[in-house]
Design a protein around this motif. Structure first.
Motif, PDB file in Angstrom:
ATOM      1  N   SER A 151       0.839  -1.197   0.000  1.00 15.55           N
ATOM      2  CA  SER A 151       0.000   0.000   0.000  1.00 15.55           C
ATOM      3  C   SER A 151       0.880   1.255   0.000  1.00 15.55           C
ATOM      4  N   LYS A 152       0.295   2.369  -0.460  1.00 14.08           N
ATOM      5  CA  LYS A 152       1.050   3.626  -0.569  1.00 14.08           C
ATOM      6  C   LYS A 152       1.534   4.085   0.805  1.00 14.08           C
ATOM      7  N   THR A 153       0.639   3.966   1.802  1.00 15.30           N
ATOM      8  CA  THR A 153       1.004   4.447   3.136  1.00 15.30           C
ATOM      9  C   THR A 153       2.101   3.578   3.761  1.00 15.30           C
ATOM     10  N   GLU A 154       2.090   2.261   3.459  1.00 14.77           N
ATOM     11  CA  GLU A 154       3.140   1.368   3.971  1.00 14.77           C
ATOM     12  C   GLU A 154       4.488   1.744   3.357  1.00 14.77           C
ATOM     13  N   ALA A 155       4.486   2.041   2.042  1.00 15.42           N
ATOM     14  CA  ALA A 155       5.731   2.444   1.362  1.00 15.42           C
ATOM     15  C   ALA A 155       6.272   3.740   1.970  1.00 15.42           C
ATOM     16  N   LEU A 156       5.362   4.688   2.277  1.00 13.64           N
ATOM     17  CA  LEU A 156       5.793   5.944   2.896  1.00 13.64           C
ATOM     18  C   LEU A 156       6.309   5.719   4.311  1.00 13.64           C
ATOM     19  N   MET A 157       5.627   4.835   5.059  1.00 10.94           N
ATOM     20  CA  MET A 157       6.051   4.535   6.433  1.00 10.94           C
ATOM     21  C   MET A 157       7.448   3.904   6.446  1.00 10.94           C
ATOM     22  N   GLN A 158       7.699   2.986   5.501  1.00 10.84           N
ATOM     23  CA  GLN A 158       9.021   2.365   5.417  1.00 10.84           C
ATOM     24  C   GLN A 158      10.092   3.408   5.103  1.00 10.84           C
ATOM     25  N   SER A 159       9.760   4.346   4.217  1.00 13.10           N
ATOM     26  CA  SER A 159      10.708   5.417   3.882  1.00 13.10           C
ATOM     27  C   SER A 159      10.987   6.295   5.100  1.00 13.10           C
ATOM     28  N   PHE A 160       9.928   6.583   5.877  1.00 11.10           N
ATOM     29  CA  PHE A 160      10.078   7.383   7.099  1.00 11.10           C
ATOM     30  C   PHE A 160      11.035   6.700   8.061  1.00 11.10           C
ATOM     31  N   ARG A 161      10.865   5.377   8.237  1.00  9.72           N
ATOM     32  CA  ARG A 161      11.670   4.655   9.226  1.00  9.72           C
ATOM     33  C   ARG A 161      13.101   4.399   8.737  1.00  9.72           C
ATOM     34  N   LYS A 162      13.303   4.457   7.399  1.00  5.84           N
ATOM     35  CA  LYS A 162      14.678   4.373   6.876  1.00  5.84           C
ATOM     36  C   LYS A 162      15.460   5.628   7.233  1.00  5.84           C
ATOM     37  N   ALA A 163      14.734   6.722   7.465  1.00  6.86           N
ATOM     38  CA  ALA A 163      15.382   8.011   7.738  1.00  6.86           C
ATOM     39  C   ALA A 163      15.568   8.279   9.230  1.00  6.86           C
ATOM     40  N   ILE A 164      15.324   7.272  10.071  1.00 12.25           N
ATOM     41  CA  ILE A 164      15.559   7.437  11.517  1.00 12.25           C
ATOM     42  C   ILE A 164      16.527   6.342  11.974  1.00 12.25           C
ATOM     43  N   ALA A 165      17.636   6.746  12.570  1.00 12.50           N
ATOM     44  CA  ALA A 165      18.634   5.770  13.039  1.00 12.50           C
ATOM     45  C   ALA A 165      18.600   5.671  14.554  1.00 12.50           C
ATOM     46  N   VAL A 166      19.004   4.508  15.044  1.00 11.21           N
ATOM     47  CA  VAL A 166      19.141   4.291  16.489  1.00 11.21           C
ATOM     48  C   VAL A 166      20.600   3.950  16.748  1.00 11.21           C
ATOM     49  N   ARG A 167      21.248   4.745  17.604  1.00 15.66           N
ATOM     50  CA  ARG A 167      22.641   4.482  17.977  1.00 15.66           C
ATOM     51  C   ARG A 167      22.635   3.677  19.273  1.00 15.66           C
ATOM     52  N   ILE A 168      22.973   2.387  19.162  1.00 14.98           N
ATOM     53  CA  ILE A 168      22.916   1.482  20.330  1.00 14.98           C
ATOM     54  C   ILE A 168      24.320   1.275  20.879  1.00 14.98           C
ATOM     55  N   LYS A 169      24.473   1.499  22.180  1.00 17.73           N
ATOM     56  CA  LYS A 169      25.782   1.318  22.828  1.00 17.73           C
ATOM     57  C   LYS A 169      25.762   0.028  23.626  1.00 17.73           C
TER      58      LYS A 169
END
Length: 467
Positions: A110-128
């Motif tokens: 779905s269009k919204t799923e594709a946008l959501m995946q793109s959104f989450r590709k643009a957020i990183a988590v730095r795990i120590k």
């Protein structure tokens, strides 16, 4: 004696292709965020670059998460170049996801799923995480092989030292195999990760630099580590939320990242991951790095996607959204309403708008100069002036396309430098939009489904569709 042929090795990690924006290295700003005239591949657009630099500073300080920026301007005024410059200036740690709006309609989701995946590709988590490491110089490796094959497993002893102490470790079959794979020998400085047993070769000790007469260029010399053999080290992993989603939603774990299409990811999986990441943040184990999602040709999105973006921007885990468009007042896709840039007014109200201006003649000359260097084409000054004139009269993109074509024409006549005759030749071979339109107007009757104006005896005349 036959000549010894050495096979040439090349690093295949980088794709060495010349793209439309491969000459862009950054935004070309100084320390005070003032744009330089020509720097890092960027030319002109001083006010737009300065605005992008301020946005960039806010991104680095983490003060703009959940905001959105619109880069609006005519075709060929450097909107995508500014976005590429922002991506290069952010560095490797800050994620930058780039998509074209029409992409989301071609995916099997779905269009919204594709946008959501793109959104989450643009957020990183730095795990120590803290881990125990044995680090030192290898003094000796003793491996006892069984006399009869298969009678018993291999065993051995590893002697390691630092500048202050020395220790002997018993080796099992797995560790012997790991050391063999890394081709570890006495004199190497290595690090062994205790929980996983992973062996990393850090280099060769300076004290053993005179052991060999000839040494390959890949050999790295390092100092013998100091302190204790066993140390606690903090390791930082940087992964995007989308990568965590994929790993947790597939049975094959991290290998799912290499299978291509990830499919739709359930909302429950994302909720659990967000909860876990929030826990890690409270414990100080992880921190969120909001990146940038760049959507090109944003007018191609429909009203459903715009509604989704409105909602997604209010989420606390939203990245910085940068969108670009070259449309004026046009219809919002999926509706009969018109709006500036083809974007609904409620979303436009949330956007910081950066405009790009048409390039001047001097700017076009400088850009063509940079492109000639990037494409490794030697061009005479007169030919460059002619190409600049073509760029002013037609479009910058058309002039850039003629560079390589003119270089091939020059090669054909066995010339070294591109001259006026080469530019003229390819100009006559390849039409620009204006000349192509003129040609169509002249010969439109010979094309199918053409519309021709038939002038009657009346003053105004009438227009009719020809079959």
């Amino acid at each position: 004696m036959a000549d010894l042929k050495l096979s040439e090795t090349r690093d295949l990690t980088r794709i060495e292709r010349i793209g439309a924006h491969s000459h862009i290295r950054g935004l070309g700003l100084d320390s005070a965020l003032e744009p330089r005239a020509v720097s890092e591949g960027m030319v002109g657009q001083t006010s737009a670059r300065k605005a992008a630099g301020i946005i960039l500073q806010m991104i680095k300080e983490g003060r703009i998460a959940g905001r959105a920026v619109l880069i609006a301007g005519q075709p060929g005024t450097g909107k995508t170049a500014i976005a590429m410059g922002m991506a290069k200036s952010l560095g490797l740690e800050t994620p930058f996801a780039m998509i074209s709006a029409s992409e989301i309609f071609s995916l099997e989701m779905s269009k919204t799923e594709a946008l959501m995946q793109s959104f989450r590709k643009a957020i990183a988590v730095r795990i120590k995480e803290e881990t125990e490491v044995i680090e030192g110089e290898v003094v000796e490796i003793q491996i006892d092989r069984p006399a009869v094959a298969g009678a018993a497993l291999k065993t051995g002893k590893l002697t390691m030292k630092t500048t202050e102490m020395e220790g002997v470790y018993d080796l099992g079959a797995k560790m012997i195999e790991s050391l063999g794979k890394e081709k570890v020998q006495s004199g190497d400085v290595i690090a062994i990760d205790k929980p996983s047993g992973k062996v990393t070769k850090l280099g060769r000790s300076f004290s053993r630099s005179r052991d060999y007469d000839a040494i390959g260029p890949q050999v790295r010399f390092v100092q013998c580590p100091g302190g204790e053999l066993q140390k606690r080290k903090e390791i930082v992993h940087c992964v995007t939320l989308h990568e965590i989603d994929v790993i947790n939603s597939r049975t094959q774990g991290f290998l799912a990242l290499f299978t291509g299409d990830t499919g739709e990811i359930r909302a429950e999986v994302r909720e659990q991951i967000d909860t876990k990441v929030a826990e890690w943040r409270e414990e100080g184990k992880a921190e969120i790095v909001p990146g940038v999602l760049f959507i090109d040709e944003v007018h191609m999105l429909d009203i459903e996607c715009f509604s989704f973006l409105n909602r997604a921007l209010e989420n606390e885990m939203a990245p910085i959204l940068a969108v670009a468009t070259n449309r004026g007042i046009t219809t919002i896709r999926g509706t009969n309403y018109k709006s500036p840039h083809g974007i609904p007014i409620d979303l436009l109200d949330r956007l910081l708008i950066i405009t790009t201006q048409p390039y001047t003649k001097d700017d076009i000359h400088k850009i063509l100069d940079i492109r000639c260097q990037e494409e490794d084409v030697e061009i005479a000054e007169e030919a460059k002036a002619l190409l600049t004139h073509i760029g002013v009269e037609t479009s910058l993109r058309y002039a850039i396309h003629l560079i390589t074509a003119a270089a091939l024409a020059c090669q054909k006549r066995k010339g070294k430098v591109v001259e006026n005759e080469d530019i003229t030749r390819v100009y006559n071979l390849f039409l620009d939009v204006k000349r192509s339109t003129q040609y169509l107007m002249e010969y439109q009757e010979q094309y199918m489904f053409s519309e021709a104006s038939i002038v009657d005896g009346d003053e105004g005349g009438t227009s009719a569709k020809l079959p």
